[in-house]
Design a protein around this motif. Structure first.
Motif, PDB file in Angstrom:
ATOM      1  N   UNK A 114       0.831  -1.207   0.000  1.00 52.56           N
ATOM      2  CA  UNK A 114       0.000   0.000   0.000  1.00 52.56           C
ATOM      3  C   UNK A 114       0.861   1.251   0.000  1.00 52.56           C
ATOM      4  N   UNK A 115       1.952   1.244   0.754  1.00 59.41           N
ATOM      5  CA  UNK A 115       2.738   2.469   0.933  1.00 59.41           C
ATOM      6  C   UNK A 115       3.778   2.696  -0.158  1.00 59.41           C
ATOM      7  N   UNK A 116       4.253   1.623  -0.835  1.00 54.12           N
ATOM      8  CA  UNK A 116       5.378   1.807  -1.748  1.00 54.12           C
ATOM      9  C   UNK A 116       5.207   1.172  -3.128  1.00 54.12           C
ATOM     10  N   UNK A 117       4.215   0.336  -3.314  1.00 53.62           N
ATOM     11  CA  UNK A 117       4.090  -0.344  -4.598  1.00 53.62           C
ATOM     12  C   UNK A 117       2.793  -0.003  -5.335  1.00 53.62           C
ATOM     13  N   UNK A 118       1.696   0.025  -4.619  1.00 54.08           N
ATOM     14  CA  UNK A 118       0.395   0.205  -5.267  1.00 54.08           C
ATOM     15  C   UNK A 118       0.246   1.627  -5.804  1.00 54.08           C
ATOM     16  N   UNK A 119      -0.391   1.795  -6.965  1.00 54.31           N
ATOM     17  CA  UNK A 119      -0.717   3.151  -7.439  1.00 54.31           C
ATOM     18  C   UNK A 119      -1.627   3.859  -6.445  1.00 54.31           C
ATOM     19  N   UNK A 120      -1.563   5.177  -6.465  1.00 54.36           N
ATOM     20  CA  UNK A 120      -2.318   5.945  -5.475  1.00 54.36           C
ATOM     21  C   UNK A 120      -3.819   5.674  -5.573  1.00 54.36           C
ATOM     22  N   UNK A 122      -5.227   2.966  -6.350  1.00 54.00           N
ATOM     23  CA  UNK A 122      -5.508   1.641  -5.810  1.00 54.00           C
ATOM     24  C   UNK A 122      -5.171   1.546  -4.327  1.00 54.00           C
ATOM     25  N   UNK A 123      -4.175   2.294  -3.880  1.00 52.49           N
ATOM     26  CA  UNK A 123      -3.741   2.206  -2.486  1.00 52.49           C
ATOM     27  C   UNK A 123      -4.811   2.710  -1.526  1.00 52.49           C
ATOM     28  N   UNK A 124      -5.485   3.802  -1.895  1.00 53.83           N
ATOM     29  CA  UNK A 124      -6.491   4.380  -1.002  1.00 53.83           C
ATOM     30  C   UNK A 124      -7.655   3.421  -0.741  1.00 53.83           C
ATOM     31  N   UNK A 125      -8.252   2.793  -1.779  1.00 53.20           N
ATOM     32  CA  UNK A 125      -9.340   1.838  -1.489  1.00 53.20           C
ATOM     33  C   UNK A 125      -8.888   0.630  -0.673  1.00 53.20           C
ATOM     34  N   UNK A 126      -7.677   0.119  -0.955  1.00 50.18           N
ATOM     35  CA  UNK A 126      -7.191  -1.035  -0.186  1.00 50.18           C
ATOM     36  C   UNK A 126      -7.000  -0.648   1.277  1.00 50.18           C
ATOM     37  N   UNK A 127      -6.422   0.521   1.513  1.00 48.23           N
ATOM     38  CA  UNK A 127      -6.226   0.981   2.895  1.00 48.23           C
ATOM     39  C   UNK A 127      -7.568   1.155   3.603  1.00 48.23           C
ATOM     40  N   UNK A 129     -10.374  -0.490   2.982  1.00 49.64           N
ATOM     41  CA  UNK A 129     -10.935  -1.818   3.273  1.00 49.64           C
ATOM     42  C   UNK A 129     -10.227  -2.451   4.468  1.00 49.64           C
ATOM     43  N   UNK A 130      -8.906  -2.300   4.535  1.00 56.62           N
ATOM     44  CA  UNK A 130      -8.156  -2.866   5.660  1.00 56.62           C
ATOM     45  C   UNK A 130      -8.597  -2.217   6.975  1.00 56.62           C
ATOM     46  N   UNK A 131      -8.731  -0.888   6.970  1.00 59.63           N
ATOM     47  CA  UNK A 131      -9.194  -0.207   8.184  1.00 59.63           C
ATOM     48  C   UNK A 131     -10.608  -0.624   8.547  1.00 59.63           C
ATOM     49  N   UNK A 132     -11.434  -0.886   7.543  1.00 58.82           N
ATOM     50  CA  UNK A 132     -12.809  -1.309   7.810  1.00 58.82           C
ATOM     51  C   UNK A 132     -12.857  -2.692   8.443  1.00 58.82           C
ATOM     52  N   UNK A 133     -11.961  -3.575   8.037  1.00 60.44           N
ATOM     53  CA  UNK A 133     -11.926  -4.917   8.613  1.00 60.44           C
ATOM     54  C   UNK A 133     -11.583  -4.889  10.097  1.00 60.44           C
ATOM     55  N   UNK A 134     -10.819  -3.886  10.521  1.00 58.58           N
ATOM     56  CA  UNK A 134     -10.463  -3.782  11.938  1.00 58.58           C
ATOM     57  C   UNK A 134     -11.667  -3.457  12.810  1.00 58.58           C
ATOM     58  N   UNK A 135     -12.732  -2.934  12.214  1.00 52.94           N
ATOM     59  CA  UNK A 135     -13.914  -2.546  12.983  1.00 52.94           C
ATOM     60  C   UNK A 135     -14.985  -3.628  13.014  1.00 52.94           C
ATOM     61  N   UNK A 136     -14.757  -4.763  12.365  1.00 49.01           N
ATOM     62  CA  UNK A 136     -15.748  -5.839  12.356  1.00 49.01           C
ATOM     63  C   UNK A 136     -15.827  -6.455  13.753  1.00 49.01           C
ATOM     64  N   UNK A 137     -17.015  -6.629  14.340  1.00 46.90           N
ATOM     65  CA  UNK A 137     -17.131  -7.211  15.689  1.00 46.90           C
ATOM     66  C   UNK A 137     -16.597  -8.639  15.746  1.00 46.90           C
ATOM     67  N   UNK A 201       1.547   0.376   8.077  1.00 48.83           N
ATOM     68  CA  UNK A 201       1.434   1.260   6.907  1.00 48.83           C
ATOM     69  C   UNK A 201       1.713   2.707   7.285  1.00 48.83           C
ATOM     70  N   UNK A 202       1.154   3.150   8.399  1.00 51.05           N
ATOM     71  CA  UNK A 202       1.388   4.538   8.826  1.00 51.05           C
ATOM     72  C   UNK A 202       2.852   4.773   9.159  1.00 51.05           C
TER      73      UNK A 202
END
Length: 330
Positions: A114-120, A122-127, A129-137, A201-202
């Motif tokens: 996400x931080x160094x390979x993916x195009x911008x 594409x990187x934003x939607x993947x990031x 989705x990843x953040x959204x998965x952290x909020x799943x109960x 990533x951050x």
């Protein structure tokens, strides 16, 4: 003609920055008081939890007829009461190790992509989705694990038993569905993956661009830039992210209780059904336990509390040593 030698003038001393105490501004004083009060309140809460757990645990352990650390059985309602945490400690540690071994390399790889390979674009939607998965109960992960993950792991278990059964660890000696510590470890890996990925990533995005550009100017490839500049800079962040994920893996309750078939037996065959963890045992037995049984469960919770503190303390020690080493080599 007389020669004159220049007089070296000493550098001007650095101007000290005014502290919030010396400025006299009301906002600074309020912020200082709130910050200090928050820190003290956190310490008070932690100390209160520790005192409560210790007091209730002493009441239970003093009446335990077995060895609290080595007994495999859990029967605080028996006559005499016999219970121990050996199986729970083993299951908690083993499932967490499996989760960390699976999740951390994948999470670091996703974070680097996400931080160094993916195009911008594409990187934003993947990031996101990843953040959204952290909020799943947790219960959602548990239901998915019981209905989807467990049936599909039957084939993987047979494959591991066939080709890696010689390792003893992946030898399946009991017949049953895949409600084992290995399944719990895979489920926990999926659950902690978003946390480790987001934090890593951050950290990777904070790498100074001058370091990367300098490596590229010397002819380094993209992977060499990551290996020489990004990973060394983000090592402490990766450790912190991993410890956050490990903390969730150690204390996960509902997902583990939904997937695991509990049993008070210790087996190094991680594919065999059975096992137990601290959180799963507390969730399963707390509702039906009497007053003494709840004290026994609280005693097991105290061990989990201490284990979590030790893990976080070890992480802080590793990070501090890493900073000292980096400062000495700077």
């Amino acid at each position: 003609m007389a020669s004159t030698t220049p007089i070296d003038t000493p550098p001007a001393p650095p101007v000290p920055r005014p502290s919030p105490r010396s400025t006299g501004r009301m906002g600074d004083k309020i912020f200082l008081g709130l910050s200090r009060g928050s820190g003290i309140l956190l310490l008070v809460i932690m100390a209160s939890i520790a005192v409560f757990l210790t007091c209730r645990s002493v009441l239970a352990i003093s009446k335990d007829e077995g060895n609290f650390l080595t007994t495999f059985d859990w029967n605080p309602a028996g006559d005499p009461p016999v219970f121990g945490i050996a199986v729970l400690l083993f299951g908690t540690v083993v499932s967490s190790i499996i989760a960390m071994v699976i999740a951390v390399p994948i999470a670091v790889g996703i974070a680097l992509f996400i931080s160094h390979y993916a195009p911008r674009k594409l990187a934003a939607p993947i990031a996101y989705v990843v953040d959204l998965l952290a909020a799943v109960p947790s219960i959602v992960y548990g239901i998915w694990g019981a209905l989807v993950l467990v049936p599909y792991l039957e084939g993987l278990n047979l494959w591991l038993d066939q080709f890696f059964g010689w390792t003893y660890i992946f030898e399946k000696t009991e017949v049953g569905v895949a409600r084992s510590l290995f399944t719990v470890g895979i489920l926990l890996a999926i659950m902690i993956l978003p946390i480790v990925t987001s934090v890593s990533r951050e950290v990777f995005l904070q790498v100074p661009k001058m370091n990367e550009e300098a490596a590229l100017a010397l002819g380094a490839t993209r992977w060499e830039v990551i290996r020489l500049s990004v990973l060394p800079f983000g090592r402490s962040g990766i450790i912190s992210a991993s410890m956050l994920g490990l903390g969730r893996a150690l204390g996960e309750t509902m997902a583990v209780a939904t997937v695991l078939s509990p049993s008070f037996l210790i087996s190094l065959h991680v594919l065999n059904p059975g096992g137990g963890t601290f959180a799963q045992n507390i969730a399963a037995k707390f509702g039906e336990a009497d007053a003494f049984g709840r004290d026994a469960l609280i005693a097991s919770g105290l061990v989990l509390f201490v284990l979590t503190l030790l893990v976080n303390g070890a992480a802080r020690l590793i990070i501090a040593r890493r900073k000292e080493y980096s400062g000495a080599n700077a």
